[in-house]
Design an enzyme around this catalytic site. Sequence first.
Site, short mmCIF file in Angstrom:
data_model
loop_
_atom_site.label_atom_id
_atom_site.label_comp_id
_atom_site.label_asym_id
_atom_site.label_seq_id
_atom_site.Cartn_x
_atom_site.Cartn_y
_atom_site.Cartn_z
N LYS A 52 0.84 -1.20 0.00
CA LYS A 52 0.00 0.00 0.00
C LYS A 52 0.87 1.26 0.00
CE LYS A 52 -3.80 -2.44 2.23
NZ LYS A 52 -4.54 -2.81 3.44
N GLN A 96 -4.51 -1.45 9.59
CA GLN A 96 -4.46 -2.80 9.05
C GLN A 96 -5.00 -3.80 10.07
OE1 GLN A 96 -3.67 -3.47 5.91
NE2 GLN A 96 -3.94 -5.67 6.11
N ASP A 119 -11.00 2.84 4.23
CA ASP A 119 -11.36 1.42 4.18
C ASP A 119 -12.88 1.24 4.10
OD1 ASP A 119 -9.46 -0.62 4.06
OD2 ASP A 119 -8.82 -0.31 6.13
#
Length: 304
Positions: A52, A96, A119
């Site tokens: 990412k 994460q 997200d």
Amino acid sequence: MPRVLDGAAIATAIKQEVADEVKKLAAQGIRPGLAAVLVGHEPASEIYVRSKVQTCAELGLFSDLITPPDTVTTEEMFDLVNSLNTRDDIDGILIQLPLPAQVDAKFLLDSVLPEKDVDGFHPVNAGRLQAGRPALAPCTPAGVIQILRRSQIPIAGKHAVVVGRSDIVGKPVAMLLLHENATVTICHSKTQNLGEVTRQADILVAAIGRPGFIMPEMVKPGATLIDVGINRISTREQFDRFFKGNEKREAAFLKRGSVIVGDIDPAAFELSSAYTPVPGGVGLLTIAMLMSNTVRAAKMRRGI
Ligand code: GUN
């Protein structure tokens, strides 16, 4: 012969569009920024997060990788998220998952400012998505829609069956398909006569997290198969079930001691009109959509 839906080509196209948009914003003095928070040393998480951050650099976004120690508390993480919420150079916050057991993950995800929730995991964004308001949608579900659209696979009026009801994939992908005017059925581990339902699918999305769960007899010939699963298999018995005689996979299995298989038995792909391979399908879209969401968040936050 079924058509292979090439996740790599579609991800590359989306990333190019994002890079073009980043250039336009740069001309206005704006550089979208992503904060990636990685706790612990889970190898898969480390690979995802590294990828990412690297993609941010490739596309011209700013990124800040933050790695709190494994022993971090919920309170310390809360303070970190609050500081990221107020930082002007940060447009997107990615925590994460999974987080260590001592950290209250739901509490933390809820503390991310919805406008920076790239997200799409915050209940406000889930609610906006469901209510048909502009929302940051979760990246993998958004990637599924991009694959279908960019492959000119019709969605409107089709029966889409989603197997899996997670907050991260199953529920949001069902909602996005509904917004595309599909007739949507959501199935899960307790669904009775599952095969009868999945056999009705024109578009079958498998996101249940079990290797090869969707077997050939559960698929209508000519269906489009979207495989969201990423399962690592490491026994010879499982390998032979899915890949016996496949020389390329055999070499990988012998070298690494494991291979990846999706939630759809590869034998079922042969019946389809089009399918996303694993690896090389949906997984590649997730990071592209994260970049797209970050640029979108940067623009929305500035009223562009
Ligand atoms: N862990 C596995 N997939 C994801 C994802 O899409 N986002 C985050 N934040 N964590 C994950």
